[in-house]
Design an enzyme around this catalytic site. Structure first.
Site, PDB file in Angstrom:
ATOM      1  NE  ARG A  19     114.764  54.317  14.591  1.00  0.00           N
ATOM      2  CZ  ARG A  19     114.243  54.176  13.384  1.00  0.00           C
ATOM      3  NH1 ARG A  19     114.964  54.489  12.326  1.00  0.00           N
ATOM      4  NH2 ARG A  19     113.022  53.718  13.224  1.00  0.00           N
ATOM      5  CD  GLU A  20     113.317  58.308  22.240  1.00  0.00           C
ATOM      6  OE1 GLU A  20     114.391  57.893  21.743  1.00  0.00           O
ATOM      7  OE2 GLU A  20     112.746  57.702  23.165  1.00  0.00           O
ATOM      8  CG  LEU A  21     119.272  63.134  18.257  1.00  0.00           C
ATOM      9  CD1 LEU A  21     118.888  64.520  18.781  1.00  0.00           C
ATOM     10  CD2 LEU A  21     120.706  62.803  18.672  1.00  0.00           C
ATOM     11  CB  SER A 441     118.963  51.484  -3.562  1.00  0.00           C
ATOM     12  OG  SER A 441     120.032  52.374  -3.387  1.00  0.00           O
ATOM     13  CD  GLU A 492     119.639  47.540  -3.815  1.00  0.00           C
ATOM     14  OE1 GLU A 492     119.810  47.818  -2.621  1.00  0.00           O
ATOM     15  OE2 GLU A 492     120.576  47.526  -4.647  1.00  0.00           O
ATOM     16  CD1 TRP A 569     129.390  47.584   7.433  1.00  0.00           C
ATOM     17  CD2 TRP A 569     127.869  47.851   5.814  1.00  0.00           C
ATOM     18  NE1 TRP A 569     129.880  48.521   6.554  1.00  0.00           N
ATOM     19  CE2 TRP A 569     128.963  48.699   5.542  1.00  0.00           C
ATOM     20  CE3 TRP A 569     126.787  47.863   4.924  1.00  0.00           C
ATOM     21  CZ2 TRP A 569     129.006  49.545   4.431  1.00  0.00           C
ATOM     22  CZ3 TRP A 569     126.838  48.699   3.815  1.00  0.00           C
ATOM     23  CH2 TRP A 569     127.930  49.526   3.577  1.00  0.00           C
ATOM     24  CB  CYS A 651     130.675  53.552  -2.086  1.00  0.00           C
ATOM     25  SG  CYS A 651     129.577  52.555  -1.095  1.00  0.00           S
ATOM     26  CG  HIS A 702     127.488  61.076  -0.458  1.00  0.00           C
ATOM     27  ND1 HIS A 702     128.366  60.704  -1.437  1.00  0.00           N
ATOM     28  CD2 HIS A 702     127.405  60.035   0.394  1.00  0.00           C
ATOM     29  CE1 HIS A 702     128.812  59.489  -1.168  1.00  0.00           C
ATOM     30  NE2 HIS A 702     128.244  59.059  -0.072  1.00  0.00           N
TER      31      HIS A 702
END
Ligand SMILES: Nc1nc2c(c(=O)[nH]1)N[C@@H](CNc1ccc(C(=O)N[C@@H](CCC(=O)N[C@@H](CCC(=O)N[C@@H](CCC(=O)O)C(=O)O)C(=O)O)C(=O)O)cc1)CN2
Ligand SMILES: [Zn+2]
Length: 767
Positions: A19-21, A441, A492, A569, A651, A702
């Site tokens: 996950r370098e980006l 959460s 959570e 998922w 959602c 968001h």
């Protein structure tokens, strides 16, 4: 003699194996990295990913699949589709402007004062793209040379490049306009698109892949006409000379659009041979032999090892019918939706590992299927893995299969009508009118994640971790009580992710150490692998819920992820129907719900944000899907007493077309994302026949923006037009894990204030 067929992919994971980006982007946004270093990090990822494609033996490398945030956003910038609120149309696309489109503009206090573009699901994946906004008088121009620069970079590095572009029809069909059909902009868009193509030609481009995945979900006349117009030879794509065009359709079959597609002046066609197997006979017979046919044989949506022998057999029939240089092989879609490298999974069970293949391994599989001479050893290894999977004891559990088969309608029904149930529940819970709650959460702060990182690295032991979590729990309960919320949640904090958490606890499900897949921007998920029969060896959340409830006099919600969302998922086994896997997951959740109820938990939320996402692109499959999906939810939730309140939450989607199914869930309370559409979608959902209580979101979580009391009140008034007052709940759109504590406290304070004000108004009316 058979030759090796030409191989390519439509895209490769770009977040980086470690996950370098993500790290580079988040450091840049936080001001810890400068633009030049971000650029360098991105460049080195592109070079590495091209090298992996070439190293595996692919003939082309995919260019322009990279993005700092999203490819739809990139194309919007390339075509000059930048809404006015982000500056004048003729301003250049700077990094600052690009990220403002994606994330909004931060004020000095860190809050955005310009709303970013909207994020939405990309087809039926868990990837989210940014929705381009077309103004009524939208002008288009070639405004950003990003694809050209990346092409030059690939050529300089010595690669044979195939540039991948989202096609004009898909781009427009997925954009939004203030009014009318965005496809009507096609004629105006084409000159800018052509200018882009000409620039690519000048930079040395050979093949361009024009991706039109929209054809997988829409084959109506409007789309087909637009496609014909896009490809016409006077002012369309086909008027650009000196390039070869591969039209590609991923995520599903072309089906009824095949004839139209075959009449387009394209140099080649790439199809999804996994989901579009039904198209293959027609293509075999009708696709011109002097044009390239590219079969997407390696499944870009599946982490299961490809069966190379099956595909080699399919390919052989095509080899016999056409010149082999005109038969190419690729992925069914971009490999973006797969984790990067199975080699990183050193702790995974070795048998399971031998059954899997991530993006890097898919490249090797592609070359094996394309090989002219049978690669005997590779085929034997694949065969052995496939056999070991079939024979593994974990993939068949007769007792469980019989239990699922024995579920009758009685087992999936709550006998008392919802209206009576909620009356009982309100009394038992002592809830006021317009009860307030949150979705589950609370902020996953750097401290919480650091706590988990210390446990993982062995710096802290389990006891230290648990006491850290407990402190966060007590704090979040105190905060909710102080704010005056009516139904509390435990926050959570113990969950990295709402699906991965349950994946860790269930039998028949494995989680990876590093199997990250990009969800949006820098955010990733690690989908669990459902490989076998799913069972719940022991209670998963009961002790934690009991403990949380013991710390407050207010009702504390039990918090579970529903069977459809866990299914949706995760990477799911392909040797059992999705409906059967859903039923197994549902039984596991049902047992958990029963244990929570027995432990004294009075309100249990079973989240299903994945319900709409599983809705098939193909209309003919939709009713059956909704049928088994609703059934799974009801298996999970119908075992409780009348006075136990079942909540669900959804959602990230348009709910209009699944409104009937939402009603059929027969939950007691449904919380829905609604604030961005300003309650517009709500009416349609209610018309689906929902009799439950409803909590339409009144705070768009968001962004860090804090909604004013007046805004929340306004949304509540709108909601009251469609929901009776005694069935309305007050809550945010979704969970708060990506938010900070400051804006969370401020927003919830306003939310509670708006609910109280409304209560007073109604109390006054009643007197
Ligand atoms: N599965 C799933 N799909 C979904 C959603 C969802 O919530 N779950 N929501 C929608 C998409 N929304 C999303 C919203 C947020 C994130 C998100 O924040 N992801 C996190 C990863 C969450 C996670 O696993 N966090 C780990 C941390 C892993 C990590 O990076 N650890 C660091 C160290 C910890 C640190 O300092 O951050 C390391 O190992 O180097 C944890 O909590 O423990 C991220 O990309 O950053 C993803 C999707 C739709 N699809
Ligand atoms: Zn949500």
């Amino acid at each position: 003699m058979n030759v090796n067929l030409t191989t390519h992919v439509g895209g490769y994971p770009r977040i980086g194996r470690k996950r370098e980006l993500k790290q580079a982007l988040e450091a840049f946004w936080a001001g810890r990295l400068d633009a030049a270093s971000l650029d360098e990090a991105a460049r080195s990822l592109r070079l590495r990913h091209w090298q992996e494609q070439k190293g595996a033996g692919l003939d082309f490398v995919a260019v322009n699949d990279f993005s700092l945030y999203d490819n739809m956003l990139d194309l919007a910038c390339v075509l000059g589709v930048v809404p006015e609120r982000f500056g004048k149309a003729n301003e250049p696309v700077t990094l600052d402007r690009y990220f403002r489109l994606a994330r909004g503009r931060a004020r000095k206090d860190g809050r955005p004062d310009v709303a970013p573009l909207e994020l939405t699901k990309w087809f039926d994946t868990n990837y989210h793209y940014l929705v381009p906004e077309l103004a009524q008088d939208q002008a288009f121009r070639f405004a950003w040379d990003k694809p050209v620069r990346e092409l030059r970079e690939a050529i300089e590095a010595g690669h044979r490049a195939k540039v991948v572009l989202i096609g004009p029809v898909t781009f427009l069909a997925l954009s939004k306009t203030p009014e009318g059909d965005p496809l009507d902009f096609l004629r105006k868009l084409l000159p800018a698109y052509r200018t882009l193509l000409e620039a690519l030609a000048r930079a040395g481009a050979e093949w361009i892949e024009i991706a039109e995945p929209i054809l997988a979900s829409r084959k109506d006349g409007k789309i087909l006409t637009a496609l014909q117009q896009a490809w016409n030879e006077t002012d369309g794509i086909a008027s650009v000379k000196g390039l070869k065009f591969l039209l590609s359709v991923a995520y599903g079959p072309i089906g009824s659009a095949l004839e139209t597609v075959a009449a387009l002046p394209v140099d080649g066609l790439h199809v999804d041979a996994t989901r579009g197997q039904g198209d293959l006979p027609w293509l075999l017979k009708n696709w011109p032999v002097d044009r390239v046919l590219s079969l997407g044989v390696v499944d870009g949506r599946s982490i299961w090892r490809t069966n190379p022998e099956t595909w080699r057999a399919v390919v052989t029939t095509f080899r016999e019918q056409r010149p082999q240089e005109n038969l190419w092989l690729g992925g069914s879609c971009s490999l973006l939706h797969l984790p990067h490298d199975l080699g990183e999974e050193t702790t995974l069970d070795t048998a399971l590992r031998s059954w899997l293949s991530f993006a890097k391994e898919k490249l090797a599989e592609l070359v094996i299927v394309a090989a002219g001479e049978a690669p005997v050893d590779a085929l034997a290894a694949a065969r052995a893995a496939i056999t070991s999977r079939k024979q593994h004891p974990g993939v068949h559990n007769t007792v469980l299969r019989n239990t699922v088969a024995a579920l009758d309608d009685k087992a999936i029904r709550r006998d008392t009508p919802v209206a009576e149930r909620v009356t009982l529940q309100r009394e038992r819970l002592g809830l006021p009118l317009f009860p307030t709650t949150t979705i589950g959460s609370f902020p996953q702060t750097a401290e919480i994640r650091a706590l988990r990182a210390r446990l993982r690295k062995g710096i802290d032991d389990e006891t230290a971790y648990q006491s850290g979590l407990d402190a966060a729990l007590r704090e979040v309960i105190r905060n909710q009580e102080k704010l005056g919320l009516d139904v509390l949640v435990h926050g959570e904090f113990e969950r990295t992710d709402m699906v991965e958490f349950f994946g860790e606890k269930l039998e028949g499900v494995a989680v990876t150490a590093n199997g990250w897949v990009q969800s949006y921007g820098s955010r990733c998920v690690k989908p669990p692998v459902i490989w076998g029969e799913v069972t719940r060896p022991e209670p998963m959340t009961v002790e934690a819920s009991r403990h949380a409830q013991s710390l407050t006099g207010k009702p504390m919600k039990g918090m579970l992820t529903g069977p459809i969302t866990i299914l949706q998922w995760s990477f799911v086994r392909d040797d059992l129907s999705r409906s059967a896997v859903a039923a197994q997951l549902a039984l596991a959740v049902r047992a958990e719900v029963a244990d929570l109820e027995a432990a004294g938990i009075r309100v249990i939320q079973v989240d299903e944000p994945g319900l709409r996402e599983g809705f098939p692109l193909d209309e003919s499959e939709r009713a059956a899907y909704l049928d088994w999906a609703v059934r799974a939810f009801r298996i999970a939730t119908s075992g409780v007493r009348d006075e136990t309140q079942i909540h669900t939450h959804m959602c990230y989607a348009e709910f209009t077309d699944v409104a009937g199914a939402i009603a059929a869930l027969d939950a007691d309370v449904i919380t829905l994302e609604a604030s961005r559409s300003r309650m517009k979608a709500l009416g349609a959902v209610i018309e689906g026949g929902i009799l439950s209580e409803v909590g339409p979101g009144v705070w768009d979580i968001h962004s860090p923006r804090v909604p004013e009391v007046a805004e929340i009140s306004d949304l509540l008034v709108r909601a009251l037009r469609v929901i009776p007052a005694d069935r309305l709940w007050v809550n945010p759109d979704c969970g708060l894990k990506t938010r900070g504590w400051e804006e969370t406290r401020a927003s919830l304070k306003n939310l509670v204030a708006a609910a109280k004000a409304l209560r007073e108004e109604y109390a006054a009316v009643e007197i």
